[in-house]
Design an enzyme around this catalytic site. Structure first.
Site, PDB file in Angstrom:
ATOM      1  N   TYR A 140       0.867  -1.185   0.000  1.00 56.38           N
ATOM      2  CA  TYR A 140       0.000   0.000   0.000  1.00 56.38           C
ATOM      3  C   TYR A 140       0.901   1.231   0.000  1.00 56.38           C
ATOM      4  CZ  TYR A 140      -3.703  -3.212   1.614  1.00 56.38           C
ATOM      5  OH  TYR A 140      -4.592  -4.254   1.764  1.00 56.38           O
ATOM      6  N   GLY A 200     -33.774  -0.269  -6.031  1.00 56.90           N
ATOM      7  CA  GLY A 200     -34.721  -1.298  -5.647  1.00 56.90           C
ATOM      8  C   GLY A 200     -34.105  -2.465  -4.930  1.00 56.90           C
ATOM      9  N   PHE A 237     -13.646  -3.719   1.897  1.00 55.25           N
ATOM     10  CA  PHE A 237     -14.410  -3.193   0.771  1.00 55.25           C
ATOM     11  C   PHE A 237     -14.500  -1.677   0.927  1.00 55.25           C
ATOM     12  CE2 PHE A 237     -17.550  -3.092   4.018  1.00 55.25           C
ATOM     13  CZ  PHE A 237     -18.571  -2.240   3.639  1.00 55.25           C
ATOM     14  N   PRO A 238     -14.588  -0.959  -0.180  1.00 56.49           N
ATOM     15  CA  PRO A 238     -14.782   0.492  -0.086  1.00 56.49           C
ATOM     16  C   PRO A 238     -16.247   0.778   0.224  1.00 56.49           C
ATOM     17  CG  PRO A 238     -13.826  -0.194  -2.206  1.00 56.49           C
ATOM     18  CD  PRO A 238     -14.401  -1.405  -1.552  1.00 56.49           C
TER      19      PRO A 238
END
Length: 246
Positions: free
Chosen positions: A27, A183, A172-173
């Protein structure tokens, strides 16, 4: 892009009681481990810093695994220096290298553990079979992979973790939840509750299994405050079922 903002988010998380800070040598690369140390070192006893080795960022969301034992040992030493740590609480193999047998990669982590460089071993991005192989090589305490209410390819791995007492760390973002299909259960519950869809998605992960410990990632204070608020959102059993079915 804004190191000061990232440091503020890290310190805000610690002040809010967050105890696990997960990063990796790829990172940045390397930069995020340095930011974690800048923000949190010296680490309090109730904070766990985990990092990962064995993967290179190639750009454009492309990655290359490197599970060679010699690389993992050098990578771990570099992470220790950047994190300003004598030992890493949780060190995870970031990817299975198709050119290196998994037992060889994990053997290097066992050697690092025996030398006191790391304390616990985890794996990332594995399927069920690879997890079983990993468990024959070393005690595995965590599995990390992308997983959320909209992305469930690793659901069987999560269930295997729950059966075997292994923590599952879904990353997860959270912002992607805002783009849930119109919906969808996520959007319906978000509208009914009048809260962001990202909070509903995080709350579902927390309710999905006691072995799930979500890793929402954000470098923005405003975004992270929304993530923290998910801790106070308790979904009903019916809402959990509605989201699970989709």
């Amino acid at each position: 892009p804004d190191p000061d903002a990232a440091i503020s988010v890290l310190r805000r998380a610690a002040d809010a009681g967050v105890q696990l800070f997960d990063t990796a040598d790829c990172y940045g690369p390397a930069v995020i481990e340095e930011l974690v140390a800048e923000a949190l070192h010296p680490y309090s006893d109730d904070i766990v810093v985990s990092t990962k080795g064995g993967r290179f960022a190639l750009g454009d969301n492309r990655w290359r695994a490197d599970g060679r034992p010699e690389h993992l040992k050098v990578a771990c030493e570099a992470s220790l220096r950047r994190l300003r740590a004598d030992s890493i609480a949780l060190y995870q193999l970031n990817a299975v290298d198709p050119d290196v047998p998994l037992p060889e990669s994990l053997g290097a982590l066992v050697e690092l553990r025996d030398a006191g460089k790391i304390r616990e071993i985890g794996v990332c991005n594995v399927d069920e079979d690879e997890l079983e192989v990993a468990r024959t090589c070393a005690p595995i305490v965590s599995v990390q992979d992308r997983f959320d209410v909209l992305t469930r390819e690793r659901e069987a791995v999560l269930d295997a973790c729950a059966r075997n007492g292994i923590v599952f760390l879904p990353w997860f973002p959270p912002s992607t939840a805002e783009n849930a299909p119109a919906g969808s259960a996520l959007q319906r519950i978000s509208t009914r509750r009048d809260v962001p869809a990202s909070q509903v998605a995080l709350a579902w992960l927390l309710a999905r299994s006691p072995w799930v410990l979500p890793l929402p990632g954000s470098a923005e204070q405003k975004r992270y405050e929304l993530d923290l608020a998910a801790l106070d959102l308790e979904l009903t059993d019916d809402e959990v079922a509605e989201l699970t079915v989709g």
